[in-house]
Scaffold this active site. Structure first.
Site, PDB file in Angstrom:
ATOM      1  N   ASN A   9       0.866  -1.176   0.000  1.00  0.00           N
ATOM      2  CA  ASN A   9       0.000   0.000   0.000  1.00  0.00           C
ATOM      3  C   ASN A   9       0.901   1.223   0.000  1.00  0.00           C
ATOM      4  O   ASN A   9       1.448   1.592   1.031  1.00  0.00           O
ATOM      5  CB  ASN A   9      -0.904  -0.008   1.239  1.00  0.00           C
ATOM      6  CG  ASN A   9      -1.729   1.257   1.356  1.00  0.00           C
ATOM      7  OD1 ASN A   9      -1.818   2.041   0.405  1.00  0.00           O
ATOM      8  ND2 ASN A   9      -2.323   1.475   2.521  1.00  0.00           N
ATOM      9  N   GLU A  93      -7.020   5.323   7.241  1.00  0.00           N
ATOM     10  CA  GLU A  93      -6.762   6.724   6.871  1.00  0.00           C
ATOM     11  C   GLU A  93      -7.969   7.314   6.145  1.00  0.00           C
ATOM     12  O   GLU A  93      -8.266   8.504   6.289  1.00  0.00           O
ATOM     13  CB  GLU A  93      -5.476   6.808   6.028  1.00  0.00           C
ATOM     14  CG  GLU A  93      -4.249   6.587   6.916  1.00  0.00           C
ATOM     15  CD  GLU A  93      -3.051   5.943   6.233  1.00  0.00           C
ATOM     16  OE1 GLU A  93      -2.976   5.952   4.992  1.00  0.00           O
ATOM     17  OE2 GLU A  93      -2.184   5.415   6.967  1.00  0.00           O
ATOM     18  N   GLU A 163      -5.725  -4.029  10.551  1.00  0.00           N
ATOM     19  CA  GLU A 163      -4.641  -3.068  10.759  1.00  0.00           C
ATOM     20  C   GLU A 163      -4.951  -2.184  11.959  1.00  0.00           C
ATOM     21  O   GLU A 163      -5.652  -1.169  11.827  1.00  0.00           O
ATOM     22  CB  GLU A 163      -4.482  -2.179   9.524  1.00  0.00           C
ATOM     23  CG  GLU A 163      -4.227  -2.927   8.239  1.00  0.00           C
ATOM     24  CD  GLU A 163      -3.699  -1.997   7.153  1.00  0.00           C
ATOM     25  OE1 GLU A 163      -2.558  -2.170   6.762  1.00  0.00           O
ATOM     26  OE2 GLU A 163      -4.430  -1.084   6.748  1.00  0.00           O
TER      27      GLU A 163
HETATM   28  P1  PGA Z   1       2.702   0.632   7.508  1.00  0.00           P
HETATM   29  O1  PGA Z   1       1.270   0.869   6.796  1.00  0.00           O
HETATM   30  O2  PGA Z   1       3.213  -0.705   7.015  1.00  0.00           O
HETATM   31  O3  PGA Z   1       3.555   1.781   7.030  1.00  0.00           O
HETATM   32  O4  PGA Z   1       2.478   0.635   8.971  1.00  0.00           O
HETATM   33  C1  PGA Z   1       0.352  -0.183   6.639  1.00  0.00           C
HETATM   34  C2  PGA Z   1      -0.935   0.312   6.028  1.00  0.00           C
HETATM   35  O5  PGA Z   1      -1.423   1.392   6.417  1.00  0.00           O
HETATM   36  O6  PGA Z   1      -1.524  -0.366   5.173  1.00  0.00           O
END
Ligand code: PGA
Length: 247
Positions: A9, A93, A163
């Site tokens: 991602n 997000e 997550e």
């Molecule tokens: P990160 O992000 O691996 O930078 O913690 C994961 C995500 O938000 O999918």
């Protein structure tokens, strides 16, 4: 057998030049595997750069309407028309910074289902919920509401990414105990909601997955891969995660 998936991602990172260099580096590695699928979720403006790169590419977001006056949005049909193969829905997000509600996310899921478009539904609890030890109820409520319009014969389109918000981009991943506990709760929910078909849904972990913690995370029961932010921007570290998942 459910799929193992390693997904990048990229969020709002990388310029066109950097994307081309990432793809060139990516193509020097061997990503062939019977059990593990590699996926990239770049900014939508780069999706077409991937159609010749022989890798599953998906969008980071989609709007639920088919077409019309929705400035700045993209539809499932538009994504499919350029060869985009799947989409992330409900990343934290999007939920937090862009106020996406469970109801809106359920609409997006419905639009994907209607067009037979594979999607990764993201879920995750904020730190306050984890501190109150109510994370399981929180996550299952998200899933219940977001998957409202899905029936058992449609769930081959679904993958889930758990997550925890406090672990995203923080360098502090959840512990193997926390991950195992939540992935089991999600699997149990899927089986109760969809029956045996719930066994076939891949559940990815996301949140500060890196080359140091990947092997331990991939060893947890019901972890079928990862959704990776920071560590996916560099092909070398992303490839190390791939090797750990294939091991
Ligand atoms: P990160 O992000 O691996 O930078 O913690 C994961 C995500 O938000 O999918």
């Amino acid at each position: 057998m459910r799929k193992q998936i390693l997904a990048a991602n990229w969020k709002m990172n990388l310029t066109q030049k950097e994307v081309h260099s990432w793809i060139a580096d990516f193509q020097t590695k061997n990503w062939n595997s019977e059990q593990v699928q590699v996926r990239v979720y770049p900014s939508a403006i780069y999706l077409k750069d991937f159609t010749t790169a022989q890798v599953h590419c998906g969008a980071q977001n989609v709007f639920h309407e088919v077409r019309g006056a929705f400035t700045g949005e993209l539809s499932v049909e538009q994504l499919q028309s350029i060869g985009c193969q799947s989409v992330l829905i409900g990343h934290s997000e999007r939920r937090e910074l862009f106020q996406e509600s469970n109801e809106l996310i359920a609409q997006k899921v419905k639009a994907c289902i209607k067009a037979s478009f594979p999607f990764v539904l993201c879920c995750g609890e904020p730190l306050s919920v984890r501190k109150a030890q109510t994370q399981e109820a929180f996550i299952l409520d998200q899933l219940q509401k977001n998957l409202e319009h899905v029936s058992p014969d449609q769930i081959d389109l679904l993958a889930i990414a758990y997550e925890p918000i406090w672990a995203i981009g923080s360098g502090l991943s959840a512990s193997v105990h926390e991950i195992t506990e939540m992935h089991l709760a999600i699997r149990t929910f899927l089986m109760a909601r969809f029956g045996e078909a719930g066994q076939n849904v891949s559940i990815l972990y996301g949140g500060s997955v890196n080359t140091a913690n990947a092997a331990a995370i991939f060893n947890c029961a019901n972890v079928d891969g990862a959704l990776v932010g920071g560590a996916s921007l560099d092909v070398e570290s992303f490839y190390e995660l791939w090797l750990a998942l294939c091991a």
